[in-house]
Design a protein around this motif. Structure first.
Motif, PDB file in Angstrom:
ATOM      1  N   VAL A  28      42.411  58.599  26.570  1.00 34.08           N
ATOM      2  CA  VAL A  28      43.313  57.597  27.169  1.00 34.08           C
ATOM      3  C   VAL A  28      43.044  56.221  26.557  1.00 34.08           C
ATOM      4  N   ILE A  29      41.766  55.858  26.445  1.00 29.07           N
ATOM      5  CA  ILE A  29      41.423  54.559  25.873  1.00 29.07           C
ATOM      6  C   ILE A  29      41.852  54.482  24.412  1.00 29.07           C
ATOM      7  N   LYS A  30      41.612  55.556  23.661  1.00 30.15           N
ATOM      8  CA  LYS A  30      41.938  55.555  22.222  1.00 30.15           C
ATOM      9  C   LYS A  30      43.438  55.586  21.957  1.00 30.15           C
ATOM     10  N   ASP A  31      44.142  56.459  22.655  1.00 32.78           N
ATOM     11  CA  ASP A  31      45.546  56.718  22.317  1.00 32.78           C
ATOM     12  C   ASP A  31      46.549  55.939  23.161  1.00 32.78           C
ATOM     13  N   ASP A  32      46.119  55.444  24.321  1.00 37.04           N
ATOM     14  CA  ASP A  32      47.068  54.785  25.218  1.00 37.04           C
ATOM     15  C   ASP A  32      46.783  53.294  25.366  1.00 37.04           C
ATOM     16  N   ILE A  33      45.544  52.948  25.675  1.00 37.59           N
ATOM     17  CA  ILE A  33      45.223  51.537  25.907  1.00 37.59           C
ATOM     18  C   ILE A  33      45.019  50.775  24.599  1.00 37.59           C
ATOM     19  N   TRP A  34      44.215  51.313  23.693  1.00 34.43           N
ATOM     20  CA  TRP A  34      43.871  50.601  22.465  1.00 34.43           C
ATOM     21  C   TRP A  34      45.081  50.213  21.617  1.00 34.43           C
ATOM     22  N   PRO A  35      46.085  51.067  21.414  1.00 37.25           N
ATOM     23  CA  PRO A  35      47.224  50.657  20.588  1.00 37.25           C
ATOM     24  C   PRO A  35      47.965  49.436  21.129  1.00 37.25           C
ATOM     25  N   ASN A  36      48.022  49.277  22.466  1.00 44.78           N
ATOM     26  CA  ASN A  36      48.733  48.128  23.040  1.00 44.78           C
ATOM     27  C   ASN A  36      48.190  47.805  24.432  1.00 44.78           C
ATOM     28  N   PRO A  37      47.033  47.139  24.512  1.00 42.32           N
ATOM     29  CA  PRO A  37      46.456  46.832  25.826  1.00 42.32           C
ATOM     30  C   PRO A  37      47.275  45.818  26.615  1.00 42.32           C
ATOM     31  N   LEU A  38      48.073  45.023  25.912  1.00 42.17           N
ATOM     32  CA  LEU A  38      48.834  43.969  26.592  1.00 42.17           C
ATOM     33  C   LEU A  38      49.812  44.536  27.616  1.00 42.17           C
ATOM     34  N   GLN A  39      50.354  45.730  27.343  1.00 43.93           N
ATOM     35  CA  GLN A  39      51.331  46.305  28.264  1.00 43.93           C
ATOM     36  C   GLN A  39      50.709  46.609  29.626  1.00 43.93           C
ATOM     37  N   TYR A  40      49.409  46.892  29.657  1.00 44.70           N
ATOM     38  CA  TYR A  40      48.745  47.144  30.936  1.00 44.70           C
ATOM     39  C   TYR A  40      48.208  45.854  31.562  1.00 44.70           C
ATOM     40  N   TYR A  41      47.849  44.898  30.727  1.00 40.12           N
ATOM     41  CA  TYR A  41      47.411  43.610  31.275  1.00 40.12           C
ATOM     42  C   TYR A  41      48.559  42.930  32.019  1.00 40.12           C
ATOM     43  N   LEU A  42      49.784  43.097  31.521  1.00 42.32           N
ATOM     44  CA  LEU A  42      50.946  42.421  32.096  1.00 42.32           C
ATOM     45  C   LEU A  42      51.640  43.221  33.188  1.00 42.32           C
ATOM     46  N   VAL A  43      51.102  44.374  33.551  1.00 41.64           N
ATOM     47  CA  VAL A  43      51.710  45.145  34.636  1.00 41.64           C
ATOM     48  C   VAL A  43      51.698  44.304  35.905  1.00 41.64           C
ATOM     49  N   PRO A  44      52.860  44.117  36.578  1.00 42.81           N
ATOM     50  CA  PRO A  44      52.892  43.286  37.794  1.00 42.81           C
ATOM     51  C   PRO A  44      52.086  43.912  38.916  1.00 42.81           C
ATOM     52  N   ASP A  45      51.515  43.059  39.738  1.00 49.18           N
ATOM     53  CA  ASP A  45      50.749  43.511  40.895  1.00 49.18           C
ATOM     54  C   ASP A  45      51.702  44.107  41.922  1.00 49.18           C
ATOM     55  N   MET A  46      51.510  45.394  42.234  1.00 44.48           N
ATOM     56  CA  MET A  46      52.421  46.073  43.149  1.00 44.48           C
ATOM     57  C   MET A  46      52.379  45.468  44.542  1.00 44.48           C
ATOM     58  N   ASP A  47      51.202  44.968  44.956  1.00 41.52           N
ATOM     59  CA  ASP A  47      51.101  44.343  46.272  1.00 41.52           C
ATOM     60  C   ASP A  47      51.962  43.096  46.343  1.00 41.52           C
ATOM     61  N   ASP A  48      51.951  42.295  45.261  1.00 44.83           N
ATOM     62  CA  ASP A  48      52.776  41.096  45.230  1.00 44.83           C
ATOM     63  C   ASP A  48      54.250  41.446  45.290  1.00 44.83           C
ATOM     64  N   GLU A  49      54.621  42.522  44.548  1.00 42.41           N
ATOM     65  CA  GLU A  49      56.021  42.929  44.551  1.00 42.41           C
ATOM     66  C   GLU A  49      56.455  43.374  45.942  1.00 42.41           C
ATOM     67  N   GLU A  50      55.583  44.131  46.621  1.00 44.90           N
ATOM     68  CA  GLU A  50      55.921  44.588  47.965  1.00 44.90           C
ATOM     69  C   GLU A  50      56.036  43.410  48.922  1.00 44.90           C
ATOM     70  N   GLY A  51      55.129  42.408  48.758  1.00 48.24           N
ATOM     71  CA  GLY A  51      55.186  41.225  49.608  1.00 48.24           C
ATOM     72  C   GLY A  51      56.470  40.458  49.414  1.00 48.24           C
ATOM     73  N   GLU A  52      56.908  40.334  48.130  1.00 51.94           N
ATOM     74  CA  GLU A  52      58.160  39.648  47.857  1.00 51.94           C
ATOM     75  C   GLU A  52      59.336  40.409  48.442  1.00 51.94           C
ATOM     76  N   GLY A  53      59.275  41.743  48.383  1.00 57.62           N
ATOM     77  CA  GLY A  53      60.356  42.552  48.944  1.00 57.62           C
ATOM     78  C   GLY A  53      60.463  42.376  50.445  1.00 57.62           C
ATOM     79  N   GLU A  54      59.305  42.313  51.118  1.00 58.84           N
ATOM     80  CA  GLU A  54      59.310  42.126  52.564  1.00 58.84           C
ATOM     81  C   GLU A  54      59.863  40.759  52.935  1.00 58.84           C
TER      82      GLU A  54
END
Length: 273
Positions: free
Chosen positions: A222-248
């Motif tokens: 996972v680290i070699k084939d998924d995270i290492w090629p593009n770690p930025l995509q996981y760093y920028l994943v929105p916080d699901m708790d924040d999204e749920e709070g905004e929805g409420e």
């Protein structure tokens, strides 16, 4: 590399193929062959030709594997300066590594509270594939000074030997007194359940020190084939708790607006009366 072709001829076909005539025995062979039904004879000839064609296909597959490996090696070298530049930029962002891991569903499953706290001292991660690529790779984890262990770099390597059997090895973690997270994780697991043994590791650091089944090491892949090629995509994943709070909050705003509309309508009816 494509496996060498094993003849696909059935036993009967192989016997017939071996019995193909030498110059001395050709008359008898011709006599025996003439006794075979025409349809069976045609099928036997077709099987022999298919086997010959398949050998050519396998030869080309093997050649293609060698060419693909050369291309991968070429571009792996071309990518190195960009990986280096990216690592230097990542080092400027606090908690980039631990945020990336926390946001990845498979890695976050191994991050308990103390594991996550220790990974806050992680400054960068680098993956190096070995020269021939097929034989394995190494993952290096770089750390700042921290209260858990003395190492500045922790490395885990994955190898394939000449027979194709996988193996792994890692840096010995020099834990500071009373800070060994592998022992704490093991104690926690024993209290919770004694059933799960030699399944998936229960924490990040037990994964790092575990070499029981390198061939089934999903986290390394996972680290070699998924995270290492593009770690930025996981760093920028929105916080699901924040999204749920905004929805409420949006739902509450909608409900308040509906309540105001109902109040206005009732006021208009009273005035009409």
């Amino acid at each position: 590399m494509a496996p060498k072709h094993q003849s696909s001829l059935p036993p009967q076909a192989k016997k017939l193929k071996k019995a193909r005539p030498t110059p001395a025995s050709r008359p008898d062979e011709a006599s025996a062959s003439s006794n075979l039904p025409k349809e069976e004879k045609e099928q036997q000839e077709a099987i022999e030709h298919i086997d010959e064609v398949q050998n050519e296909i396998d030869r080309l597959n093997e050649q293609a594997s060698e060419e693909i490996l050369k291309v991968e090696q070429k571009y792996n070298k071309l990518r190195q300066p960009f990986f280096q530049k990216r690592s230097e930029l990542i080092a400027k962002i606090p908690n980039f590594g631990v945020t990336t891991f926390v946001n990845h569903p498979q890695v976050s499953a191994l991050l308990g509270e103390e594991n996550e706290e220790a990974l806050h001292y992680l400054t960068r991660v680098e993956v190096t594939e070995f020269e021939d690529i097929k034989s394995g790779y190494r993952i290096d984890f770089y750390f700042d000074e921290n209260p858990y262990f003395k190492n500045k770099i922790l490395s885990k390597e994955f190898h394939l030997n000449e027979s194709g059997d996988p193996s792994s090895k890692s840096t010995e973690i020099k834990w500071k007194s009373g800070k060994d997270l592998t022992k704490r994780s093991s104690q926690t697991q024993n209290k919770a359940s004694r059933k799960r043994q030699h399944e998936e590791p229960e924490s990040f650091f037990t994964w790092f020190t575990d070499h029981s089944d390198a061939g089934a090491d999903e986290l390394g892949e996972v680290i070699k084939d998924d995270i290492w090629p593009n770690p930025l995509q996981y760093y920028l994943v929105p916080d699901m708790d924040d999204e749920e709070g905004e929805g409420e909050e949006d739902d509450n705003d909608d409900e308040e607006e509906e309540g105001l509309e109902d109040t206005d309508e009732e006021g208009d009816e009273d005035e009409g009366r």
